[in-house]
Design a protein around this motif. Structure first.
Motif, PDB file in Angstrom:
ATOM      1  N   THR A  47       0.435  -1.381   0.394  1.00 35.03           N
ATOM      2  CA  THR A  47      -0.141  -0.246  -0.132  1.00 35.03           C
ATOM      3  C   THR A  47       1.194   0.443  -0.060  1.00 35.03           C
ATOM      4  OG1 THR A  47      -0.196   0.035   2.306  1.00 35.03           O
ATOM      5  CG2 THR A  47      -1.557  -1.207   1.149  1.00 35.03           C
ATOM      6  N   MET A 253      -6.473   1.959  10.153  1.00 32.06           N
ATOM      7  CA  MET A 253      -7.626   2.620   8.958  1.00 32.06           C
ATOM      8  C   MET A 253      -7.486   2.546   8.144  1.00 32.06           C
ATOM      9  SD  MET A 253     -10.774   1.579  11.284  1.00 32.06           S
ATOM     10  CE  MET A 253     -11.759   2.178  10.057  1.00 32.06           C
ATOM     11  N   GLU A 254      -6.917   3.494   7.708  1.00 32.09           N
ATOM     12  CA  GLU A 254      -6.392   4.021   6.407  1.00 32.09           C
ATOM     13  C   GLU A 254      -5.202   2.803   6.096  1.00 32.09           C
ATOM     14  OE1 GLU A 254      -3.693   7.323   3.091  1.00 32.09           O
ATOM     15  OE2 GLU A 254      -3.042   6.753   5.918  1.00 32.09           O
ATOM     16  N   LYS A 256      -5.582  -0.350   6.730  1.00 29.58           N
ATOM     17  CA  LYS A 256      -6.832  -2.039   6.388  1.00 29.58           C
ATOM     18  C   LYS A 256      -7.821  -1.390   5.233  1.00 29.58           C
ATOM     19  CE  LYS A 256      -7.033  -3.095  10.887  1.00 29.58           C
ATOM     20  NZ  LYS A 256      -7.798  -3.313  11.888  1.00 29.58           N
ATOM     21  N   PHE A 257      -8.051  -0.263   5.118  1.00 27.41           N
ATOM     22  CA  PHE A 257      -8.396  -0.142   3.988  1.00 27.41           C
ATOM     23  C   PHE A 257      -7.931  -0.510   2.002  1.00 27.41           C
ATOM     24  CE2 PHE A 257      -9.548   3.103   0.694  1.00 27.41           C
ATOM     25  CZ  PHE A 257     -11.029   3.252   0.240  1.00 27.41           C
ATOM     26  N   ARG A 258      -6.819   0.196   2.771  1.00 24.87           N
ATOM     27  CA  ARG A 258      -5.730  -0.003   1.564  1.00 24.87           C
ATOM     28  C   ARG A 258      -5.677  -1.229   0.871  1.00 24.87           C
ATOM     29  NH1 ARG A 258      -0.746   4.286   2.036  1.00 24.87           N
ATOM     30  NH2 ARG A 258      -2.233   6.215   1.791  1.00 24.87           N
ATOM     31  N   VAL A 260      -7.817  -3.939   1.528  1.00 22.24           N
ATOM     32  CA  VAL A 260      -9.300  -4.468   1.474  1.00 22.24           C
ATOM     33  C   VAL A 260      -9.113  -3.880  -0.040  1.00 22.24           C
ATOM     34  CG1 VAL A 260     -10.849  -3.961   1.760  1.00 22.24           C
ATOM     35  CG2 VAL A 260     -10.540  -4.535   3.944  1.00 22.24           C
ATOM     36  N   TYR A 261      -9.168  -2.313  -0.300  1.00 14.04           N
ATOM     37  CA  TYR A 261      -8.919  -2.413  -1.570  1.00 14.04           C
ATOM     38  C   TYR A 261      -7.751  -2.765  -2.493  1.00 14.04           C
ATOM     39  CZ  TYR A 261      -9.635   1.202  -4.910  1.00 14.04           C
ATOM     40  OH  TYR A 261      -9.761   1.678  -6.621  1.00 14.04           O
TER      41      TYR A 261
END
Length: 317
Positions: A47, A253-254, A256-258, A260-261
């Motif tokens: 990421t 959170m950022e 994890k978002f990357r 998951v994305y």
């Protein structure tokens, strides 16, 4: 031998077997655990920046995977009656046979590489090529289905012969979300130097991870850090301001978002691939049904012709 001595010898033998079994089980658990951490760190690293040979996260992952594929490998201990082309056996000899059924596999291309000659070097080249192809999980899953070949190369207790191998293939699916870029040259590819796993990043990860803290514990930590009258329960615990805590949460959170994305993109691509394969199968099924109907019609015509021939022969007789 006296009965007491015989009983002591038997007890020592049973104890030794128990200890050996326990050690093998711990080896499996350790390797699978650090592999899980390694996959997670690779996804987090991706990421931020691309993954190549210089990435320490990849170097460590490759070392872990090499240890897993070499765990309880029969060529590592004891005499063997057959060898690879360089006189030594490694997990590449297993992969070369067990993965030969994978469609459009890279086995033959690795075998024909001029700068890679030893079994260990070919195994390392295969790891990199399989990751660049995004098919590592597919290769290992196919190899595991060939149970006869797997038992031929591994001793009892090996990861490849236990349920941990299924966990391994599941973990490796996530790596298909990463675009790897490797150079199949250099000292690491000579196959002469054994690889060593660096456990320190995962020890630091487990000590500093807040993923398993509940919301209530987070709330208590915020209250204790922002309160002017409160003092830390332990003299060595640093004071954390509310701003730092919320910033750390935002960063996590950022990340994890990357991750998951990236996984979402891979899964969408996988769904598109499966849909394309399904359409091809449906078209093939229609073609087969048409051929079956044509064969039935042809069969009926031939049957009628044969019946006519039989009637003519009966009239002549």
């Amino acid at each position: 031998m006296e009965p007491s001595c015989l009983q002591s010898t038997m007890a020592l033998g049973l104890s030794s077997k128990k200890v050996s079994s326990r050690n093998i089980a711990v080896e499996r658990k350790n390797l699978i655990t650090v592999c899980r951490f390694s996959v997670k760190t690779l996804l987090e690293k991706y990421t931020i920046e691309p993954i190549d040979d210089s990435s320490e996260e990849f170097v460590n992952f490759a070392a872990i995977l090499e240890h897993i594929l070499s765990h309880r490998f029969k060529g590592d201990h004891g005499p063997v009656s057959w060898f690879s082309s360089d006189g030594q056996r490694g997990f590449w000899d297993y992969i070369r046979l067990a993965c030969s059924k994978v469609p459009n596999n890279c086995v033959s291309s690795i075998e024909n590489m001029e700068n890679i000659s030893t079994s260990r070097a070919k195994g390392r080249a295969w790891i990199r090529v399989a990751l660049m192809e995004k098919r590592m999980s597919e290769y290992i899953a196919t190899a595991l289905r060939d149970t006869r070949t797997t038992r031929r190369f591994y001793d009892d207790g090996a990861i490849m012969l236990r349920e941990e191998s299924t966990v391994l293939t599941g973990m490796l699916i996530g790596l298909s979300a990463i675009d790897f870029s490797f150079c199949l040259k250099g000292e690491i590819m000579d196959g002469k130097t054994p690889v060593v796993i660096d456990y320190t990043p995962y020890l630091k990860f487990t000590q500093s991870s807040y993923d398993y803290l509940s919301d209530e514990e987070d709330h208590r930590s915020l209250e204790s850090s922002t309160s002017e009258d409160s003092s830390p329960d332990h003299p060595y615990l640093p004071l954390v301001t509310a701003e730092d805590s919320w910033y750390n949460k935002w960063r996590k959170m950022e990340q994890k978002f990357r991750i998951v994305y990236a996984q979402k993109g891979y899964l969408e691509e996988l769904v598109r691939l499966r849909e394309s394969q399904l359409k091809d199968l449906e078209a093939e099924n229609k073609r087969l049904q048409l051929r079956l109907e044509e064969a039935k019609v042809q069969n009926q015509l031939e049957k009628r012709e044969l019946e006519g021939v039989i009637l003519e022969l009966q009239e002549q007789l």
